[in-house]
Scaffold this active site. Sequence first.
Site, PDB file in Angstrom:
ATOM      1  N   ARG A   1      20.526   8.409  12.809  1.00 15.25           N
ATOM      2  CA  ARG A   1      19.553   9.025  13.729  1.00 15.25           C
ATOM      3  C   ARG A   1      19.141   8.042  14.829  1.00 15.25           C
ATOM      4  NH1 ARG A   1      14.103   9.395  12.925  1.00 15.25           N
ATOM      5  NH2 ARG A   1      14.284   9.496  10.661  1.00 15.25           N
TER       6      ARG A   1
ATOM      7  N   TYR B   1      17.176  26.391  34.786  1.00 13.24           N
ATOM      8  CA  TYR B   1      17.783  26.948  33.577  1.00 13.24           C
ATOM      9  C   TYR B   1      16.708  27.677  32.742  1.00 13.24           C
ATOM     10  CZ  TYR B   1      20.225  27.089  29.112  1.00 13.24           C
ATOM     11  OH  TYR B   1      20.795  27.504  27.939  1.00 13.24           O
TER      12      TYR B   1
ATOM     13  N   ASP C   1      18.950  18.085  36.332  1.00 13.86           N
ATOM     14  CA  ASP C   1      19.970  18.671  35.464  1.00 13.86           C
ATOM     15  C   ASP C   1      21.253  18.762  36.301  1.00 13.86           C
ATOM     16  OD1 ASP C   1      21.673  20.465  34.121  1.00 13.86           O
ATOM     17  OD2 ASP C   1      19.995  21.563  33.233  1.00 13.86           O
TER      18      ASP C   1
ATOM     19  N   LYS D   1      28.769  22.033  28.289  1.00 12.43           N
ATOM     20  CA  LYS D   1      29.466  22.676  29.403  1.00 12.43           C
ATOM     21  C   LYS D   1      30.681  21.823  29.782  1.00 12.43           C
ATOM     22  CE  LYS D   1      26.106  25.449  28.788  1.00 12.43           C
ATOM     23  NZ  LYS D   1      24.803  25.372  29.439  1.00 12.43           N
TER      24      LYS D   1
END
Length: 388
Positions: free
Chosen positions: A59, A112, A183, A208
């Site tokens: 993590r 978004y 973004d 993406k």
Amino acid sequence: MKSGVDIIDQASLIVAHDEGNAFEAVVPPIVQTSLFTFSSYAEMEATYRGEKVRPTYTRGLNPTVRHFEEMLAKLEGGEDALGFASGMAAISSTVLSFVEPGDRIVCVKHCYPDAYRLFGTLLKRYRIDVAYVDGLDEEAVAKALPGAKLFYMESPTSWVMEAHDVGALAALARRHGVTSVIDNSWASPIFQQPLALGADLVVHSASKYLGGHSDVVAGVVTGSRELIQKIRSIAYPYLGGKLSPFDAWLLIRGLRTLPMRMKAHEAAALSIARRLADHDAVETVCHPGLGNQLPPGLSGTSGLFSFIFREGADIPAFTNALSLFQLGVSWGGHESLIVPGRIVLAQAAQPNSAVDFGISPRSIRLHVGLEGADMLWSDLEGAIAAAL
Ligand SMILES: *Cc1c(COP(=O)(O)O)cnc(C)c1O
């Protein structure tokens, strides 16, 4: 400015890693482990005292994830990067590292939808206010910035592909002492390099183009060592949206072909956008590459754009007549996809889902994949005929 394509030659993608020579394998191994053991008490103590940096628990730090982070930082021109389990994990952890109750964020409109919903639900609950501005109206942006903590950009925007002058907007944020985030999922570092344009942080949905094969959900943020360290120490370990080693490995593979894929998406999408713009059934094509020159800051265009049918087209008939274009959300993979605007409007009508997204019910968003422009055009042309 160096374009992404120059930067990403194979040599520059080779990032030193510390996993031993792993049988001299040409591809780095997937270090698929949750924890790392220590050879002695002294080593464990030195690590926990902060005298030695090495992985202890995935993590926090994992060599495969680190390899991806270093590749991406290099591509975007960042000093450091952090990988996340999704684009939304990257966005939420980044934003939450910079704001406190009572703070204000300035955000370009039509961002978004799930970022918009994050701002309107969770952030609102913690009394963090979000003011939306038109990214094309630099005067309005300059007016909104004083006193804000964060400026959140997305360019081109998610549905209508409105391209902003990222350099000019980032300079405004800097002048007012506001940290800027963008973004950059649409253009990828191949066609837009926001850090070089003056932005402070770049986030991606790596689901993406960075992944590029529709087989991974992931996210990443990159920027200066100082700002990434802030995210690493405030939100990243505790929200826990960690990128997994296997997903990092898929992204490392995806990045190797990013420049070639982006060029192929660009050429096919432009060819289809131009043919749509000439078609009698089409009212408007929303694609930032159709003008005489590219908008400032963009050095190319990707495979995602939208168009609006004239009145009277039967959108379900159009959709059902397509065979190569598949109905599905997301984008950035090898395959061509469509989403009708009516579907997004239907979702937005549900409680807690409202978005101000600038969508026409006659619009169709296309992702142009790698199947070949001529075949894809035949598919679209036939389906448009079926809709009239
Ligand atoms: C998909 C997407 C996101 C969210 O990314 P996930 O990986 O799905 O969490 C963020 N921004 C844009 C522009 C996107 O298209």
